[in-house]
Scaffold this active site. Structure first.
Site, PDB file in Angstrom:
ATOM      1  N   GLN A 260       0.635  -0.890   0.309  1.00 45.91           N
ATOM      2  CA  GLN A 260      -0.157   0.214   0.069  1.00 45.91           C
ATOM      3  C   GLN A 260       0.705   1.126  -0.180  1.00 45.91           C
ATOM      4  O   GLN A 260       0.753   2.572  -1.020  1.00 45.91           O
ATOM      5  CB  GLN A 260      -1.132   0.316   1.219  1.00 45.91           C
ATOM      6  CG  GLN A 260      -2.257  -1.114   0.765  1.00 45.91           C
ATOM      7  CD  GLN A 260      -2.981  -0.688  -0.060  1.00 45.91           C
ATOM      8  OE1 GLN A 260      -3.399   0.322  -0.027  1.00 45.91           O
ATOM      9  NE2 GLN A 260      -3.183  -1.288  -1.677  1.00 45.91           N
ATOM     10  N   HIS A 263       2.252   3.001  -3.596  1.00 43.20           N
ATOM     11  CA  HIS A 263       0.752   3.273  -4.385  1.00 43.20           C
ATOM     12  C   HIS A 263       1.476   5.240  -4.964  1.00 43.20           C
ATOM     13  O   HIS A 263       1.368   5.743  -5.862  1.00 43.20           O
ATOM     14  CB  HIS A 263      -0.275   3.330  -3.277  1.00 43.20           C
ATOM     15  CG  HIS A 263      -1.001   2.666  -3.668  1.00 43.20           C
ATOM     16  ND1 HIS A 263      -1.216   2.570  -5.305  1.00 43.20           N
ATOM     17  CD2 HIS A 263      -1.698   0.966  -3.284  1.00 43.20           C
ATOM     18  CE1 HIS A 263      -1.720   0.769  -5.640  1.00 43.20           C
ATOM     19  NE2 HIS A 263      -2.556  -0.015  -4.756  1.00 43.20           N
ATOM     20  N   GLU A 327      -9.813   1.528   4.559  1.00 46.44           N
ATOM     21  CA  GLU A 327      -9.271   1.246   3.325  1.00 46.44           C
ATOM     22  C   GLU A 327     -10.023   0.009   3.092  1.00 46.44           C
ATOM     23  O   GLU A 327     -10.457  -0.691   2.316  1.00 46.44           O
ATOM     24  CB  GLU A 327      -9.269   1.781   2.312  1.00 46.44           C
ATOM     25  CG  GLU A 327      -9.049   1.235   1.041  1.00 46.44           C
ATOM     26  CD  GLU A 327      -8.063   1.579  -0.989  1.00 46.44           C
ATOM     27  OE1 GLU A 327      -8.777   1.797  -1.351  1.00 46.44           O
ATOM     28  OE2 GLU A 327      -7.448   2.130  -0.097  1.00 46.44           O
ATOM     29  N   HIS A 328      -8.376  -1.211   3.413  1.00 50.41           N
ATOM     30  CA  HIS A 328      -8.221  -2.689   3.250  1.00 50.41           C
ATOM     31  C   HIS A 328      -8.222  -2.518   5.016  1.00 50.41           C
ATOM     32  O   HIS A 328      -6.921  -2.214   5.699  1.00 50.41           O
ATOM     33  CB  HIS A 328      -6.705  -2.546   2.515  1.00 50.41           C
ATOM     34  CG  HIS A 328      -6.741  -2.355   1.569  1.00 50.41           C
ATOM     35  ND1 HIS A 328      -6.429  -1.169   1.035  1.00 50.41           N
ATOM     36  CD2 HIS A 328      -7.891  -3.009   0.013  1.00 50.41           C
ATOM     37  CE1 HIS A 328      -6.878  -0.703  -0.521  1.00 50.41           C
ATOM     38  NE2 HIS A 328      -7.578  -1.902  -0.713  1.00 50.41           N
ATOM     39  N   ASP A 361      -6.718  -6.219  -4.929  1.00 50.08           N
ATOM     40  CA  ASP A 361      -6.429  -5.680  -5.989  1.00 50.08           C
ATOM     41  C   ASP A 361      -6.525  -6.036  -7.233  1.00 50.08           C
ATOM     42  O   ASP A 361      -6.670  -5.299  -8.334  1.00 50.08           O
ATOM     43  CB  ASP A 361      -5.367  -5.107  -5.481  1.00 50.08           C
ATOM     44  CG  ASP A 361      -5.035  -4.177  -5.109  1.00 50.08           C
ATOM     45  OD1 ASP A 361      -5.848  -3.239  -3.896  1.00 50.08           O
ATOM     46  OD2 ASP A 361      -3.952  -3.610  -4.437  1.00 50.08           O
ATOM     47  N   HIS A 420     -51.916  17.831   0.478  1.00 48.30           N
ATOM     48  CA  HIS A 420     -51.794  16.130   0.539  1.00 48.30           C
ATOM     49  C   HIS A 420     -52.913  15.564   0.538  1.00 48.30           C
ATOM     50  O   HIS A 420     -53.080  14.536   0.274  1.00 48.30           O
ATOM     51  CB  HIS A 420     -50.237  16.121   1.055  1.00 48.30           C
ATOM     52  CG  HIS A 420     -49.711  16.081   1.020  1.00 48.30           C
ATOM     53  ND1 HIS A 420     -48.879  17.625   0.381  1.00 48.30           N
ATOM     54  CD2 HIS A 420     -48.394  15.629   0.103  1.00 48.30           C
ATOM     55  CE1 HIS A 420     -47.221  17.561  -0.462  1.00 48.30           C
ATOM     56  NE2 HIS A 420     -47.723  16.077  -0.461  1.00 48.30           N
TER      57      HIS A 420
END
Length: 432
Positions: A260, A263, A327-328, A361, A420
């Site tokens: 990670q 990235h 995220e993970h 991934d 209504h």
């Protein structure tokens, strides 16, 4: 990478320990992106061609990828990559199909039938970055659910390479997903084009895909325009949180953290463990493996945001994870399945020592387009439903009107909405 003892921290220190790296919020960035959007709105394709020259150093006459270019990509791409893409497609398709929503109709009262119909979003835009390497996996992750949703029109934008072509892996992956409309443009200008429309690129109802700070800001800005598109989710840097017990393989944990971290410099990796010894082993393993990585400079910058946190128990580790909402989430513990019931907020969970995050991934089957920056508390990853509209239906007979009309009339009068109430009352009178 210093080891932090969670129990010794004050609440403020705990907040700081779980803080994400500061994201770029320079007013100049927003001003630059606003200018790009405005120019694309005014000049259309010409603006995109000019930006290709300015930002990517590519002089193009046409934005659209031709049929000949698709065919050439098929010939150029090595067979082993084609085979891997096919394998990944099969597993990703299988997973997405299993999770698809269904239409239904239910009788809520005598003569009252309420249901749901599902329709595809008519035109969607996919953005595929092309920085230091092609990302055909992202094409599959976005293109397959769009295909399963039966979206009538799927557009894709991606930056051209220096020679004016699109990497063959991107084009082959696009064809695997039934995508034939691919345009050579990137950055904020690509987002603007898919949001507003140009001579070549149709305006889309929803935009998907990751990107740099310019792309992220552009997605934020175009969704706020009158009639602007929806977007898949708020974007942010990649992140992973690993929970490791004393039996965890330190080399495996370190490899996932580094996967990670490479990235980008603003990525964040966090490791929680009940064992100080294990955290020290992970720290050493990270240092050793880092020496062998080509993207060492980028990864080193990301490791400046890394956190190694000692917890009293796995239960406390899970509480911290839910607070962070990664995220993970990797559960590198013995009998990891038992922790699943404790997971309340995460983009995707990897269970046990052999569940490398990188498999998710690329080819395990789950989608890798996931919420970051804590948005996993409220957002889910991309699925077929992301490309669909769930439309409610109701059909009421005279009998049904008599059964539920008085309830609606009473509530309407409670809210002082007389029109209504009348729309029900006038029918009740006619139904007698």
């Amino acid at each position: 990478m210093n080891i932090i003892d969670w129990t010794s921290l004050t609440e403020l220190q705990r907040q700081q320990a779980l803080a994400r790296p500061e994201q770029l919020s320079d007013p100049k960035l927003f001003a630059d992106v606003q200018a790009i959007i405005a120019r694309v709105k005014q000049q259309g394709d010409q603006a995109l061609l000019d930006y290709n020259r300015t930002f990517d150093g590519v002089d193009l006459r046409e934005l659209a990828v031709s049929e000949a270019e698709f065919e050439q990509a098929e010939r150029k791409l090595p067979d082993d990559i084609k085979d891997a893409l096919q394998q990944a497609k099969q597993r990703i398709t299988r997973w997405h199909k299993a999770g698809m929503g269904k239409e239904f109709s239910v009788k809520t009262a005598p003569g009252v039938h309420c249901g749901r119909i599902i329709r595809p979003i008519q035109r969607v835009g996919l953005y595929i970055p092309a920085g230091s390497a092609p990302l055909p996996s992202t094409v599959l992750m976005l293109g397959i659910p769009a295909l399963l949703a039966n979206c009538p029109e799927v557009l894709m934008c991606t930056p051209a390479q220096k020679d004016g072509s699109v990497h063959p892996a991107i084009l082959v992956a696009a064809r695997l997903c039934g995508i034939n409309k691919v345009y050579k443009t990137g950055g904020a200008q690509a987002i603007a084009a898919m949001a507003l429309g140009t001579e070549s690129i149709g305006a889309c109802a929803k935009l998907f895909g990751p990107g740099n700070a310019y792309v992220s800001v552009a997605k934020q800005l175009v969704q706020s325009l009158p009639g602007g598109p929806a977007i898949d989710m708020p974007a942010g840097p990649s992140e992973v949180l690993v929970i490791a017990d004393g039996k965890a393989n330190a080399a495996f944990v370190a490899a996932d953290l580094l996967a990670q971290a490479e990235h980008g410099p603003d990525s964040q990796v966090v490791c929680l463990s009940t064992s100080s010894v294990k955290l020290k082993q992970v720290e050493r393993a990270v240092a050793e493996q880092l020496k062998t990585l080509p993207r060492q400079a980028i990864t080193t910058k990301a490791l400046a945001h890394a956190r190694l946190i000692k917890t009293r128990s796995l239960r406390e580790a899970m509480q911290i994870s839910n607070r962070y909402a990664p995220e993970h989430l990797i559960l590198a513990v013995d009998g990891a399945e038992r922790l699943l019931d404790s997971v309340q907020a995460a983009g995707s969970v990897f269970i046990g020592a052999w569940s490398s995050e990188s498999l998710g991934d690329y080819c395990s089957g789950t989608n890798h387009t996931l919420p970051t920056n804590g948005y996993a508390r409220a957002y889910s990853g991309v699925s077929v439903a992301s490309f669909q509209l769930n439309i409610s239906t109701q059909q009421v007979s005279k009998k049904g009107l008599r059964a539920i009309g008085p309830c609606a009339e009473t509530l309407a009068r409670c809210e002082q909405l007389d029109a209504h109430a009348r729309s029900v009352c006038i029918r009740l009178q006619a139904a007698t």
